[in-house]
Design a protein around this motif. Structure first.
Motif, short mmCIF file in Angstrom:
data_model
loop_
_atom_site.label_atom_id
_atom_site.label_comp_id
_atom_site.label_asym_id
_atom_site.label_seq_id
_atom_site.Cartn_x
_atom_site.Cartn_y
_atom_site.Cartn_z
N PRO A 1 -2.59 -36.39 34.04
CA PRO A 1 -3.78 -36.81 34.78
C PRO A 1 -4.82 -37.49 33.91
N TRP A 2 -4.77 -37.31 32.60
CA TRP A 2 -5.76 -37.94 31.73
C TRP A 2 -5.57 -39.45 31.60
N ASN A 3 -4.51 -39.98 32.21
CA ASN A 3 -4.33 -41.43 32.22
C ASN A 3 -5.55 -42.11 32.81
N ASN A 4 -6.14 -41.54 33.86
CA ASN A 4 -7.31 -42.15 34.49
C ASN A 4 -8.49 -42.18 33.54
N GLU A 5 -8.65 -41.13 32.74
CA GLU A 5 -9.75 -41.11 31.78
C GLU A 5 -9.57 -42.20 30.73
N MET A 6 -8.33 -42.45 30.32
CA MET A 6 -8.06 -43.50 29.35
C MET A 6 -8.37 -44.88 29.94
N VAL A 7 -8.02 -45.09 31.22
CA VAL A 7 -8.30 -46.36 31.87
C VAL A 7 -9.81 -46.59 31.98
N ALA A 8 -10.56 -45.54 32.35
CA ALA A 8 -12.01 -45.67 32.44
C ALA A 8 -12.63 -45.96 31.07
N ALA A 9 -12.11 -45.31 30.04
CA ALA A 9 -12.62 -45.57 28.69
C ALA A 9 -12.36 -47.02 28.28
N GLN A 35 -2.43 -43.68 38.18
CA GLN A 35 -1.81 -42.36 38.05
C GLN A 35 -1.59 -41.68 39.40
N PRO A 36 -2.52 -41.79 40.38
CA PRO A 36 -2.26 -41.14 41.68
C PRO A 36 -0.99 -41.63 42.36
N ASP A 37 -0.58 -42.87 42.13
CA ASP A 37 0.64 -43.37 42.75
C ASP A 37 1.86 -42.62 42.23
N SER A 38 1.99 -42.53 40.92
CA SER A 38 3.13 -41.83 40.32
C SER A 38 3.12 -40.36 40.70
N MET A 39 1.94 -39.75 40.65
CA MET A 39 1.82 -38.34 41.01
C MET A 39 2.18 -38.12 42.48
N PHE A 51 -4.32 -32.36 44.47
CA PHE A 51 -5.69 -31.84 44.45
C PHE A 51 -6.29 -31.96 43.05
N ASP A 52 -5.51 -31.56 42.06
CA ASP A 52 -6.00 -31.59 40.68
C ASP A 52 -6.29 -33.02 40.25
N SER A 53 -5.39 -33.95 40.57
CA SER A 53 -5.55 -35.34 40.13
C SER A 53 -6.81 -35.97 40.71
N TYR A 54 -7.06 -35.72 41.99
CA TYR A 54 -8.22 -36.37 42.62
C TYR A 54 -9.53 -35.69 42.23
N LEU A 55 -9.50 -34.40 41.96
CA LEU A 55 -10.71 -33.77 41.41
C LEU A 55 -11.05 -34.37 40.05
N ARG A 56 -10.04 -34.55 39.23
CA ARG A 56 -10.26 -35.15 37.91
C ARG A 56 -10.71 -36.60 38.03
N ASP A 84 -3.58 -49.87 47.76
CA ASP A 84 -2.70 -50.85 48.40
C ASP A 84 -1.81 -50.24 49.45
N HIS A 85 -1.78 -48.91 49.56
CA HIS A 85 -0.97 -48.27 50.59
C HIS A 85 -1.33 -46.79 50.66
N GLY A 86 -0.89 -46.13 51.74
CA GLY A 86 -1.00 -44.69 51.85
C GLY A 86 0.31 -44.04 51.42
N VAL A 87 0.60 -42.87 52.00
CA VAL A 87 1.81 -42.16 51.59
C VAL A 87 2.23 -41.21 52.70
N ALA A 88 3.53 -40.99 52.79
CA ALA A 88 4.06 -40.02 53.74
C ALA A 88 4.01 -38.62 53.14
N ARG A 89 3.87 -37.63 54.01
CA ARG A 89 3.92 -36.25 53.55
C ARG A 89 5.37 -35.89 53.22
N LEU A 90 5.56 -34.85 52.42
CA LEU A 90 6.91 -34.37 52.16
C LEU A 90 7.53 -33.89 53.46
N PRO A 91 8.71 -34.37 53.82
CA PRO A 91 9.34 -33.91 55.06
C PRO A 91 9.49 -32.39 55.12
N GLU A 92 9.80 -31.78 53.98
CA GLU A 92 9.96 -30.33 53.96
C GLU A 92 8.65 -29.62 54.31
N ARG A 93 7.54 -30.20 53.91
CA ARG A 93 6.24 -29.61 54.24
C ARG A 93 5.98 -29.71 55.74
#
Length: 278
Positions: A1-9, A35-39, A51-56, A84-93
């Motif tokens: 998740p610290w990838n976003n901090e590096m981009v901001a820096a 980073q949110p895309d890969s996550m 949750f953790d990624s977006y809080l950070r 550029d896009h949204g995302v589908a929920r996990l089918p299992e969820r």
């Protein structure tokens, strides 16, 4: 998740080095927090990782906006957040929450290929063993020219049969042929959205859309359908000249440039699309 901090820096270093915002000529800086895309692909939008990624990311953005106030000055910058896009929920969820196995699911590519090839065999007769009818590219099928030549069949005829076979599949919502997508006649709402993603020079011969909450990905989650969870992406505007409020009306990515131009008081290039938001 610290990838976003590096981009901001990196963005902060760039703003200082290029002296952005230090004169009366508007500067544009595009920053991609990817980073949110890969996550999201790996864990899904309902996960603890999301949750953790977006809080950070929220904290990272707060610090970045504080930097802009200090470096450029309050009321002298505008930020636009979107994706550029949204995302589908996990089918299992979805299955676990609804208690219904048919509420969501994963489509095995090999099984779908077998479904359509059996339909084509039934319609036109089996091919010689060395040939195959199609090859699949995500949610689309390319016809094999050698198979068409061996059976002396037109692409339109085979594409129509293939599209009909896909439409009969219990996990497929709709299918469209190249002829349907290139003609001027109207399609249904989903077909019109597929048409806007169709490139005659590069796209396949038959495109299909999975049913709601169904997907081709074997694990994790993905995007790329006309369903609302993929296409509904909000825009967040913040800064100078932006009136606080919520606007529920439909906007598009191409509306960002005209709206920014209006805020900045700069002329919009004649080839630009979109409209200026209120």
């Amino acid at each position: 998740p610290w990838n976003n901090e590096m981009v901001a820096a990196m963005a902060q270093q760039l703003i200082g080095a290029e002296r952005l915002g230090q004169d009366d000529i508007p500067d544009l800086l595009a920053v991609g927090f990817s980073q949110p895309d890969s996550m999201g692909h790996a864990y899904g939008p309902d996960s603890h990782e999301a949750f953790d990624s977006y809080l950070r990311l929220d904290r990272t953005l707060a610090a970045f906006f504080g930097f802009l106030d200090a470096q450029i000055g309050p009321g002298r910058w505008v930020a636009v957040l979107t994706a550029d896009h949204g995302v589908a929920r996990l089918p299992e969820r979805v299955q676990a929450e609804t208690g219904q196995a048919n509420a969501a699911g994963r489509i095995a590519g090999r099984d779908l290929d077998l479904w359509v090839h059996q339909a084509l065999d039934q319609a036109f007769g089996p091919l010689p063993e060395a040939l195959f009818w199609t090859y699949r590219d995500n949610s689309s099928y390319h016809l094999n020219p050698r198979a068409l030549a061996a059976k002396e069949l037109s692409p339109d005829r085979v594409a129509a049969e293939l599209s009909a076979a896909l439409a009969r599949h219990p996990m497929v919502a709709a299918a469209y042929t190249r002829s349907q997508l290139t003609m001027n006649g109207p399609l249904d709402a989903m077909g019109e959205m597929v048409r806007r993603s169709f490139n005659p020079a590069r796209s396949a011969d038959v495109l299909f859309v999975e049913k709601y909450n169904f997907q081709m990905r074997a694990a994790g989650t993905t995007h790329g359908t006309p369903h609302d969870y993929d296409t509904h992406v909000p825009q967040v505007w913040f800064g100078a000249g932006v009136k606080p409020g919520v606007h529920p009306e439909l906007v598009a990515v191409e509306d960002i440039a005209p709206t920014l131009a209006a805020l900045l008081g700069v002329e919009l290039p004649p080839e630009a699309r979109g409209r200026s938001a209120p």
